[in-house]
Design a protein around this motif. Structure first.
Motif, PDB file in Angstrom:
ATOM      1  N   ARG A 104       0.835  -1.202   0.000  1.00  0.00           N
ATOM      2  CA  ARG A 104       0.000   0.000   0.000  1.00  0.00           C
ATOM      3  C   ARG A 104       0.870   1.252   0.000  1.00  0.00           C
ATOM      4  N   SER A 105       0.263   2.363  -0.399  1.00  0.00           N
ATOM      5  CA  SER A 105       0.880   3.671  -0.181  1.00  0.00           C
ATOM      6  C   SER A 105       0.330   4.261   1.115  1.00  0.00           C
ATOM      7  N   HIS A 106       0.995   5.303   1.612  1.00  0.00           N
ATOM      8  CA  HIS A 106       0.596   5.912   2.887  1.00  0.00           C
ATOM      9  C   HIS A 106       0.758   7.426   2.785  1.00  0.00           C
ATOM     10  N   ARG A 107      -0.194   8.161   3.361  1.00  0.00           N
ATOM     11  CA  ARG A 107      -0.236   9.623   3.263  1.00  0.00           C
ATOM     12  C   ARG A 107      -0.469  10.214   4.649  1.00  0.00           C
ATOM     13  N   ILE A 183      -6.950  15.775  -6.407  1.00  0.00           N
ATOM     14  CA  ILE A 183      -7.520  14.526  -6.898  1.00  0.00           C
ATOM     15  C   ILE A 183      -7.037  13.395  -6.008  1.00  0.00           C
ATOM     16  N   ALA A 184      -7.962  12.717  -5.345  1.00  0.00           N
ATOM     17  CA  ALA A 184      -7.595  11.600  -4.465  1.00  0.00           C
ATOM     18  C   ALA A 184      -7.575  10.278  -5.208  1.00  0.00           C
ATOM     19  N   ARG A 185      -8.483  10.109  -6.193  1.00  0.00           N
ATOM     20  CA  ARG A 185      -8.561   8.834  -6.904  1.00  0.00           C
ATOM     21  C   ARG A 185      -9.320   9.035  -8.195  1.00  0.00           C
ATOM     22  N   VAL A 186      -8.861   8.389  -9.249  1.00  0.00           N
ATOM     23  CA  VAL A 186      -9.599   8.345 -10.516  1.00  0.00           C
ATOM     24  C   VAL A 186      -9.724   6.879 -10.901  1.00  0.00           C
ATOM     25  N   ARG A 187     -10.951   6.468 -11.129  1.00  0.00           N
ATOM     26  CA  ARG A 187     -11.229   5.070 -11.479  1.00  0.00           C
ATOM     27  C   ARG A 187     -11.737   5.026 -12.916  1.00  0.00           C
ATOM     28  N   PRO A 188     -10.866   4.631 -13.872  1.00  0.00           N
ATOM     29  CA  PRO A 188     -11.262   4.644 -15.285  1.00  0.00           C
ATOM     30  C   PRO A 188     -11.885   3.317 -15.733  1.00  0.00           C
ATOM     31  N   GLU A 392      -6.792  -0.225  -3.412  1.00  0.00           N
ATOM     32  CA  GLU A 392      -5.816   0.701  -3.984  1.00  0.00           C
ATOM     33  C   GLU A 392      -5.224   0.177  -5.282  1.00  0.00           C
ATOM     34  N   ASN A 393      -4.827  -1.080  -5.303  1.00  0.00           N
ATOM     35  CA  ASN A 393      -4.121  -1.596  -6.466  1.00  0.00           C
ATOM     36  C   ASN A 393      -5.037  -1.914  -7.629  1.00  0.00           C
ATOM     37  N   GLU A 445     -17.002  -4.375  -7.727  1.00  0.00           N
ATOM     38  CA  GLU A 445     -17.381  -2.994  -7.432  1.00  0.00           C
ATOM     39  C   GLU A 445     -16.532  -1.988  -8.198  1.00  0.00           C
ATOM     40  N   LEU A 446     -15.230  -2.208  -8.236  1.00  0.00           N
ATOM     41  CA  LEU A 446     -14.310  -1.206  -8.770  1.00  0.00           C
ATOM     42  C   LEU A 446     -13.933  -1.434 -10.227  1.00  0.00           C
TER      43      LEU A 446
END
Length: 792
Positions: A104-107, A183-188, A392-393, A445-446
């Motif tokens: 994972r990434s972390h912020r 932009i936190a997330r873009v789901r194409p 995330e991935n 879902e994603l």
């Protein structure tokens, strides 16, 4: 506008409680590579140094640097793309957060803060052992506790890999400065329907100002669209008429389209998201039929025989794998005719560079979720981490057209049924809830544009054995472990997802890895670089079924084991390809290695191609000629995966090993596009005993059938002439020369040959291209040429 400041410089490495001086640290990197750079530990790939550095994985480690956060933006985030694995992040002694997942990434919000940034890593062993103590023992294929921590499993060793348990900041780290929103997330979601390309971008943003009116604007293929945000979300839809389709390599081209999405506050751009996409459709046909249950990939409506390889991390220290190295290794796969790469579940979700290269090369990607060969607890804290990393991935990798399949795990469903897990677990969780619950739910879902399968192998449901060859995916390991490779012909799986045969790495690779050792099959360093259970015993038994074992002759053993590997894989692939469309793919175990080792790889740990890699070019070519034993006798199979009809003449010759033609005929072959044509071999041309063999030639392709193992064949003493020609070596055969191989790395460690094993009939010649050899001469070339010789 969002601004990013890389934080790759200025780090130091300490071990808590030690009085030793701090060492410079490279970020991205890991503790092992920093210790090597400082001369604290030797290279663990050389000799038996691996055991000398085992202490590194048992220690805690701390990375530090000064951090100054400039003003001028409403928010500044500290972003780690990857921390390996269990760590506490602090700024001037103030905890920012704790992490426990390499995948994972972390912020962290560091607005207005400055001081000493510290990342304190706890040994992955300590974490894994603590979780095991809390949740209880779970069975696994190996004794190391890899299933209790969300980390690259093969860090803990495998039957081809060293035990080098890493820690460190393994992916880039940066500061992101922004105001108003980012932009936190873009789901194409990219689909193609009736010639129309559709792109749906689901956008999530993070705000500092709730009341600010925001919009997003996107462009692709000359089409532009805009949408306003409803709070923190928006969906932008674009339609591209008649887009050029992205295809796997060997079919058509791989056009990629730039997508750009901008977050706007009025006319002011706040953040930009850019990716490349490809328009294509993908399905997985799992229909039942007279043969069982299929497993056929369908891209753009075209049913594929997948020509695949399994991919492991290309280095046990994955931060060392550069964009250029990904491109080189995947380019080697593409050159070998591969069109599908399975990212195996004991490794990692690879970097963008890997998937970018697959997009460009037309390599389909089958992506495992990181679970392999163990029962995985489903309780907290692991369950939350698994879902977070999956979410995330899945979104991170969605833009890549090469990605065509999500797979829940490697061999865990099979392990539950066959490896005595069920009784030992006594009702405890073991991962089924991930593979049949969490992961398919996340993918549905994603990323509903791609198929999901619960595992490999998997027959589709518990009503059948998980590794039933007639249903879904199949792994074949009984052959390597206990049988002759001729047993690959015993069944026709619907999709062969794992099979393979071992061989040592190239000679120059061994000389580099074992510089001070007199090489022998069982010398100490060779045995240390053989991680498979009874690996050398299996190599010997597999060899003795076909050849007289070359006692005390390392060079001969090295050559023959590489021949046996190529022959074994060829036996399987030729058989399974000849049964298309019942069998819809083969995925060789494995393409690559993560260090210098005797393994199943086609490319060794130094990047050198084994003979198997060259053999794959023939086996995975669009057109393959193979002789197969079927009822009632020999048949010639013309396998045609090309888009055009294959029509031509085939020449069949029954020959003696002395080179005399005993019988000959010609026949017509007609194989429709993407099909297999079978031509019966006349009875009078079938070889009678070990002194004879059959040759089939058509359109520059050749198939050979020897009815007996080599140890029973009375080969003549091989005779051939060698001459140096521009760019290579020419060999002219005076006798039958079976499986001639020029080991170019014996000429010079930098030298490479353009082909592997080749069989010459008397009077035939071959030119072997060689690059990287500075001082060619015929006698040196002859010393690096090997072929099958009469049994002693």
């Amino acid at each position: 506008m969002l601004e990013a400041t890389p934080l790759g410089e200025g780090w130091i490495l300490r071990t808590p409680g030690s009085t030793a001086a701090a060492l410079p640290a490279e970020v991205p990197g890991c503790v092992h590579t920093d210790l090597m750079a400082a001369g604290v530990i030797p290279d663990p790939f050389l000799g038996r140094n691996e055991t000398e550095v085992a202490w590194v994985g048992r220690r805690d480690w701390t990375y530090e640097r000064d951090l100054s956060v400039p003003s001028g933006h409403e928010q500044t985030d500290l972003v780690f793309d990857g921390l390996d694995t269990v760590a506490e992040v602090m700024l001037d002694g103030r905890p920012l957060g704790r992490v426990r997942n390499m995948h994972r990434s972390h912020r962290f919000d560091v607005t207005g803060l400055s001081g000493r940034l510290t990342v304190r890593f706890v040994s992955a062993y300590a974490e894994a052992e603590a979780i095991r103590g809390k949740l209880g023992e779970r069975p696994a294929a190996y004794a190391e506790p890899f299933q209790y921590v969300r980390k690259m499993a093969c860090s803990f060793g495998w039957d081809w890999g060293p035990t080098l348990v890493t820690a460190g900041i393994w992916r880039p780290v940066r500061l992101e400065h922004w105001s108003t929103a980012r932009i936190a997330r873009v789901r194409p979601l990219v689909t193609v329907e009736e010639g129309l390309g559709r792109v749906e971008l689901a956008v999530d943003v993070e705000r500092t100002r709730v009341e600010a009116p925001l919009a997003v604007e996107a462009t692709v293929g000359g089409v532009r669209a805009r949408a306003s945000l409803d709070g923190t979300q928006a969906v932008v839809r674009l339609e591209v008429p008649s887009p050029r389709l992205w295809w796997p390599r060997g079919y058509e081209e791989q056009p990629l389209h730039d997508v750009e999405l901008t977050l706007l506050h009025g006319d002011e751009p706040l953040d930009v998201w850019r990716r490349r996409i490809g328009f294509r459709s993908v399905e997985l046909d799992r229909s039942a039929d007279a043969h069982g249950t299929g497993f056929t990939l369908v891209v753009n409506g075209e049913r594929l025989f997948a020509r695949g390889v399994n991919w492991i991390p290309d280095d046990v220290f994955p931060s060392r794998v550069t964009r250029a190295r990904y491109r080189e290794r995947l380019g080697q796969a593409a050159d070998a005719g591969v069109d599908l790469v399975r990212v195996w579940g004991g490794g990692i979700y690879e970097s963008e560079d890997f998937y970018d290269a697959c997009d460009e090369l037309g390599l389909l990607v089958w992506q495992d979720f990181p679970f392999a060969c163990a029962a995985y607890p489903e309780e907290q804290p692991l369950r939350g981490e698994v879902e977070a990393e999956a979410r995330e991935n899945v979104v991170r990798l969605m833009p890549h057209p090469s990605l065509v399949l999500w797979n829940g795990n490697n061999e865990n469903l099979w392990g539950f049924r066959d490896w005595d897990w069920e009784g030992r677990l006594a009702g405890e969780s073991w991962g089924e809830g991930y593979y049949l619950g969490v992961l398919p739910r996340v993918v549905a879902e994603l990323d509903p544009t791609r198929p999901y399968t619960a595992g490999s192998p998997w027959s589709g449901g518990w009503e059948r054995h998980p590794n039933d060859p007639a249903h879904g995916t199949h792994h074949s390991w009984e052959v390597w472990n206990r049988e002759d490779y001729a047993e690959y012909r015993a069944n026709v799986p619907r999709f062969m997802a794992e099979f393979g045969w071992q061989a040592p790495p190239a000679y120059a690779t061994l000389r580099r890895a074992l510089p001070d050792e007199e090489l022998a099959a069982d010398s100490p360093g060779m045995l240390h670089h053989q991680k498979a259970d009874d690996g050398n015993g299996k190599l010997r038994r597999g060899l003795e079924r076909h050849f007289a074992f070359p006692e005390g002759d390392f060079d001969r053993w090295h050559y023959l084991t590489q021949v046996n590997q190529a022959r074994a894989v060829a036996t399987g692939i030729e058989h399974w390809r000849s049964h298309w469309p019942v069998c819809a793919g083969t995925v060789l175990w494995q393409l690559n290695d993560c260090w210098p080792v005797t393994s199943w790889a086609a490319i060794d740990g130094d990047g050198r191609e084994k003979p198997l890699c060259h053999e794959l070019r023939r086996l995975y070519a669009d057109r393959l000629l193979t002789l197969q034993v079927r009822e009632p006798g020999l048949v010639l199979a013309a396998v045609n995966q090309a888009a055009e009809v294959w029509a031509g003449a085939v020449r069949l010759r029954r020959m003696s090993v002395e080179g005399v033609v005993i019988g000959e005929t010609s026949a017509s072959v007609l194989a429709e596009r993407r099909s297999v044509a079978l031509v019966g071999v006349p009875r009078e041309l079938e070889p009678a005993g070990p002194k004879e063999f059959l040759v089939a030639d058509a359109d520059g392709l050749r198939a050979l059938h020897f009815p007996a193992p080599d140890r029973e064949i009375p080969y003549p003493r091989p005779e051939f002439e060698v001459e140096i020609v521009p760019g290579g070596v020419r060999v002219t055969a005076g006798t039958l020369v079976r499986d001639l191989l020029l080991q170019a790395d014996r000429l010079d460690p930098a030298a490479r040959a353009d082909r592997g094993l080749v069989t010459l009939l008397p009077g035939e010649q071959v030119t072997i291209g060689v690059r990287g050899w500075e001082t060619p001469d015929p006698e040196t070339a002859r010393s690096a040429l090997y072929c099958v010789e009469p049994s002693r």
